[in-house]
Enzyme design. Structure first.
Site, mmCIF file in Angstrom:
data_model
loop_
_atom_site.group_PDB
_atom_site.id
_atom_site.type_symbol
_atom_site.label_atom_id
_atom_site.label_comp_id
_atom_site.label_asym_id
_atom_site.label_seq_id
_atom_site.Cartn_x
_atom_site.Cartn_y
_atom_site.Cartn_z
ATOM 1 N N HIS A 173 -45.098 32.411 -6.079
ATOM 2 C CA HIS A 173 -44.373 33.028 -4.552
ATOM 3 C C HIS A 173 -43.067 32.388 -4.862
ATOM 4 O O HIS A 173 -43.057 31.118 -4.924
ATOM 5 C CB HIS A 173 -45.227 31.979 -3.289
ATOM 6 C CG HIS A 173 -44.271 32.380 -2.151
ATOM 7 N ND1 HIS A 173 -44.605 31.242 -1.030
ATOM 8 C CD2 HIS A 173 -43.536 32.768 -2.055
ATOM 9 C CE1 HIS A 173 -44.136 31.484 -0.472
ATOM 10 N NE2 HIS A 173 -43.185 32.489 -0.454
ATOM 11 N N HIS A 182 -52.783 30.567 -5.841
ATOM 12 C CA HIS A 182 -51.610 30.327 -5.291
ATOM 13 C C HIS A 182 -50.408 29.422 -5.863
ATOM 14 O O HIS A 182 -50.566 27.781 -5.851
ATOM 15 C CB HIS A 182 -51.594 30.226 -3.321
ATOM 16 C CG HIS A 182 -50.258 31.375 -2.662
ATOM 17 N ND1 HIS A 182 -49.535 32.357 -2.548
ATOM 18 C CD2 HIS A 182 -49.433 29.957 -1.889
ATOM 19 C CE1 HIS A 182 -48.613 31.807 -2.167
ATOM 20 N NE2 HIS A 182 -48.070 30.720 -1.953
ATOM 21 N N ASP A 200 -49.166 32.863 4.769
ATOM 22 C CA ASP A 200 -49.056 31.512 4.581
ATOM 23 C C ASP A 200 -48.491 30.535 4.885
ATOM 24 O O ASP A 200 -46.961 30.758 5.563
ATOM 25 C CB ASP A 200 -48.361 31.719 3.023
ATOM 26 C CG ASP A 200 -47.766 30.693 2.311
ATOM 27 O OD1 ASP A 200 -48.446 29.109 2.287
ATOM 28 O OD2 ASP A 200 -46.796 30.894 0.873
ATOM 29 N N GLY A 201 -48.899 28.931 5.412
ATOM 30 C CA GLY A 201 -48.277 28.412 5.767
ATOM 31 C C GLY A 201 -49.359 27.751 7.157
ATOM 32 O O GLY A 201 -49.331 28.617 8.011
ATOM 33 N N GLY A 214 -41.167 25.608 2.127
ATOM 34 C CA GLY A 214 -40.793 24.474 1.134
ATOM 35 C C GLY A 214 -41.169 23.260 1.457
ATOM 36 O O GLY A 214 -41.310 22.720 0.332
ATOM 37 N N GLY A 250 -46.116 21.936 1.983
ATOM 38 C CA GLY A 250 -47.462 21.867 3.001
ATOM 39 C C GLY A 250 -47.359 21.146 3.878
ATOM 40 O O GLY A 250 -46.215 20.418 4.437
ATOM 41 N N GLY A 251 -48.570 21.708 4.345
ATOM 42 C CA GLY A 251 -48.684 20.992 5.554
ATOM 43 C C GLY A 251 -47.985 20.562 6.823
ATOM 44 O O GLY A 251 -47.999 19.498 7.792
ATOM 45 N N ASP A 272 -46.376 27.615 -5.734
ATOM 46 C CA ASP A 272 -45.346 28.507 -4.941
ATOM 47 C C ASP A 272 -44.016 27.275 -5.805
ATOM 48 O O ASP A 272 -44.006 26.480 -6.753
ATOM 49 C CB ASP A 272 -45.296 27.090 -4.203
ATOM 50 C CG ASP A 272 -45.964 27.150 -2.426
ATOM 51 O OD1 ASP A 272 -46.010 28.601 -2.518
ATOM 52 O OD2 ASP A 272 -47.370 26.919 -2.367
ATOM 53 N N MET A 285 -45.128 34.031 6.166
ATOM 54 C CA MET A 285 -44.979 32.855 6.252
ATOM 55 C C MET A 285 -44.706 32.418 7.700
ATOM 56 O O MET A 285 -44.764 32.792 8.714
ATOM 57 C CB MET A 285 -43.321 32.647 6.155
ATOM 58 C CG MET A 285 -42.903 32.976 4.274
ATOM 59 S SD MET A 285 -44.370 31.780 2.709
ATOM 60 C CE MET A 285 -44.496 30.074 3.981
ATOM 61 N N SER A 314 -53.287 26.869 -2.334
ATOM 62 C CA SER A 314 -52.493 26.632 -2.785
ATOM 63 C C SER A 314 -52.002 25.007 -3.553
ATOM 64 O O SER A 314 -52.324 24.252 -3.098
ATOM 65 C CB SER A 314 -51.127 26.637 -1.494
ATOM 66 O OG SER A 314 -50.145 26.225 -1.801
ATOM 67 N N GLY A 358 -52.866 25.819 1.566
ATOM 68 C CA GLY A 358 -52.635 24.285 0.957
ATOM 69 C C GLY A 358 -53.327 23.068 0.939
ATOM 70 O O GLY A 358 -55.040 22.812 0.227
ATOM 71 N N MET A 382 -39.612 27.114 -6.063
ATOM 72 C CA MET A 382 -39.073 26.687 -5.194
ATOM 73 C C MET A 382 -37.736 26.476 -6.377
ATOM 74 O O MET A 382 -38.096 25.300 -6.942
ATOM 75 C CB MET A 382 -39.421 25.695 -4.020
ATOM 76 C CG MET A 382 -41.107 25.670 -3.959
ATOM 77 S SD MET A 382 -41.212 24.568 -2.242
ATOM 78 C CE MET A 382 -43.237 24.882 -1.372
ATOM 79 N N MET A 440 -39.953 31.591 -4.253
ATOM 80 C CA MET A 440 -38.631 31.347 -3.181
ATOM 81 C C MET A 440 -37.868 30.630 -3.684
ATOM 82 O O MET A 440 -37.289 29.208 -3.482
ATOM 83 C CB MET A 440 -39.242 29.682 -2.262
ATOM 84 C CG MET A 440 -40.155 30.354 -1.409
ATOM 85 S SD MET A 440 -41.753 28.848 -0.349
ATOM 86 C CE MET A 440 -42.743 28.489 -2.232
#
Ligand code: DX5
Ligand code: ZN
Length: 221
Positions: free
Chosen positions: A65, A32, A174-175, A141, A143-144, A34, A136, A8, A196, A36, A67
């Site tokens: 993705h 990937h 994802d996540g 919202g 990463g990490g 993201d 998810m 990601s 990510g 947002m 969001m």
């Protein structure tokens, strides 16, 4: 089952995205991206213009993705930008089948994403129109974040729904995915693993990707 690793870009250095992609180009399967909107999730990232600008810099499958609220308004822009997989959140779209068909009509794979708190049943009416489901395993919202453990059972449940209906739908997760959490999600039925911070947070990105692949392979063997 073939496992695909999808770094990601959210955890990459945004000041040099094309160079960052080059560091995962040979080892990864999917990129990937993201998207947002600061509305559906409390963060803002990239839009179709950046996806389009990056497209000539990579041969990886581009997985957008979304969001964002009202995703249908932007699907055509992402298709034009070169997205080959597009996922929209079940929580954002009252006309899911129409949105999924729009994605497919543009030649991309269509996916529905579910947050960790969203009932799996909400996928029931849309799953027949999906090429993949994005589960998810953190609240989207940022990463990490820490992997939410009950996600494994949710993947198993969705995998069972897919099997029972005789569908060919991939499960993407994802996540919080890294070499420690990947084996359980793969064993539960996930075949596209987004990572990510576990990739872009490491100096040697290719080694980080291989570490996830090896961890999964060891368990599957
Ligand atoms: C979070 C994004 C993820 C994020 C994952 O909302 O959808 O794709 O980049 O990051 P890690 O792998 O660090 O949890
Ligand atoms: Zn994502």
């Amino acid at each position: 089952m073939t496992i695909r690793i999808a770094p990601s870009l959210l955890s990459a250095d945004f000041a040099k995205l094309a160079e960052e992609i080059a560091t995962v180009e040979a080892a990864a399967d999917v990129l990937h991206l993201d998207v947002m909107d600061g509305h559906f999730v409390p963060n803002l990232t990239i839009g179709p213009a950046i996806v389009k600008a990056l497209r000539p810099h990579s041969k990886l499958t581009f997985d957008c993705h979304l969001m964002i609220s009202e995703p249908q308004r932007y699907i055509e822009s992402f298709l034009e930008a070169g997205a080959e997989m597009i996922s929209i959140h079940v929580e954002t779209e009252p006309h899911l089948q129409r949105a999924l068909q729009l994605i497919r009509s543009g030649g991309a794979k269509a996916g529905v994403a579910v947050n960790p708190g969203t009932a799996i049943e909400s996928l029931s009416a849309a799953i027949d129109f999906c090429d993949f489901v994005l589960v998810m395993s953190v609240n989207p919202g940022f990463g990490g974040q820490k992997f939410i453990e009950p996600s494994v059972a949710r993947i198993r449940h969705i995998s069972q729904m897919i099997r029972e209906r005789g569908l060919s739908v991939d499960i993407e997760v994802d996540g919080g995915i890294d070499a420690k959490t990947a084996p359980a999600v793969a064993a539960a039925g996930a075949s596209i693993l987004v990572a990510g911070s576990a990739v872009f947070g490491q100096k040697d990105r290719a080694a980080a990707i291989e570490a996830i692949r090896t961890a999964v392979g060891v368990v599957q063997a």
